[in-house]
Design a protein around this motif. Structure first.
Motif, short mmCIF file in Angstrom:
data_model
loop_
_atom_site.label_atom_id
_atom_site.label_comp_id
_atom_site.label_asym_id
_atom_site.label_seq_id
_atom_site.Cartn_x
_atom_site.Cartn_y
_atom_site.Cartn_z
N LEU A 156 -2.59 -5.57 2.46
CA LEU A 156 -1.15 -5.63 2.19
C LEU A 156 -0.78 -6.90 1.43
O LEU A 156 0.10 -6.89 0.57
N LEU A 164 0.94 -0.94 -4.18
CA LEU A 164 1.75 -0.74 -2.98
C LEU A 164 2.79 0.36 -3.21
O LEU A 164 3.05 1.18 -2.31
N VAL A 172 3.66 -1.00 4.94
CA VAL A 172 4.00 -2.11 5.85
C VAL A 172 4.45 -1.54 7.18
O VAL A 172 4.02 -2.00 8.25
N TRP A 175 1.53 -0.14 9.02
CA TRP A 175 0.69 -1.17 9.63
C TRP A 175 1.36 -1.72 10.89
O TRP A 175 0.69 -1.93 11.90
N LEU A 186 -5.72 1.29 4.12
CA LEU A 186 -5.61 -0.09 3.63
C LEU A 186 -6.93 -0.85 3.81
O LEU A 186 -7.37 -1.58 2.91
#
Length: 198
Positions: A156, A164, A172, A175, A186
């Motif tokens: 990330l 992204l 995000v 995660w 990822l």
């Protein structure tokens, strides 16, 4: 440390780079020794001068020893011949100095022709190889320990904005929720970037 990537394209480039570094070093060692040998060939006049001086020294020395036996003028004649012996010694010393200068030049030229290209390889190629080895070893260790969340977090932080944006969904948020699919995707990107098979 892990010196080579698991994936064939990157592995091929690494092997080619290593072979190129070895060939570069071997080439310059060969060039340096050839140049050193060529410069050493220039010592022949100095050797000739030294040999001529030594021969002159021996000849005048023998003549001076025999001249001492001549009645009445032997000592004066020997003294004159001793100056010839001294001149032969000077000539021999000049030849030796020339030989030493040629040998010294050949040695330092050989060292320079090896050291400069080798320094170029050590400054350019070696840091890249060491950086890859360290990163790949850490990535493999994290993968083997099951720390895919750390690999995903690193991905990330290092993925470009374009990558992204192309990622399905919100990586995000995935995660943060510890979504196994997002973390796996990822982490796989980060592992591949480090040359390690996911």
């Amino acid at each position: 440390m892990k010196w080579y990537a698991d994936r064939p394209p990157r592995l091929l480039w690494q092997v080619l780079a290593d072979l190129l570094a070895v060939a570069w070093t071997w080439f310059w060692v060969k060039v340096a020794t050839a140049v050193g040998d060529s410069v050493r060939a220039l010592r022949a006049p100095g050797d000739g001068l030294s040999d001529a001086g030594q021969s002159l020294t021996d000849t005048f020395g023998d003549a001076a020893d025999k001249a001492r036996d001549v009645p009445l003028v032997g000592d004066r004649l020997a003294e004159a011949l001793e100056r010839g012996r001294s001149a032969g010694g000077t000539l021999s010393d000049a030849g030796q100095a020339q030989v030493q200068a040629v040998e010294s030049t050949a040695l330092w030229l050989t060292i320079a022709l090896i050291a400069i290209p080798l320094a170029f390889v050590l400054i350019t190629w070696l840091p890249l190889r060491l950086r890859f080895a360290r990163r790949a070893a850490v990535a493999r260790r994290l993968r083997d320990q099951g720390r895919l969340d750390l690999l995903a977090l690193h991905a990330l932080n290092t993925l470009s904005l374009r990558d992204l944006a192309a990622f399905p969904g919100d990586p995000v948020e995935g995660w943060r929720r510890q979504d196994p699919e997002v973390i796996q995707a990822l982490a796989a990107r980060r592992l591949r970037a480090n040359g390690v098979r996911p």
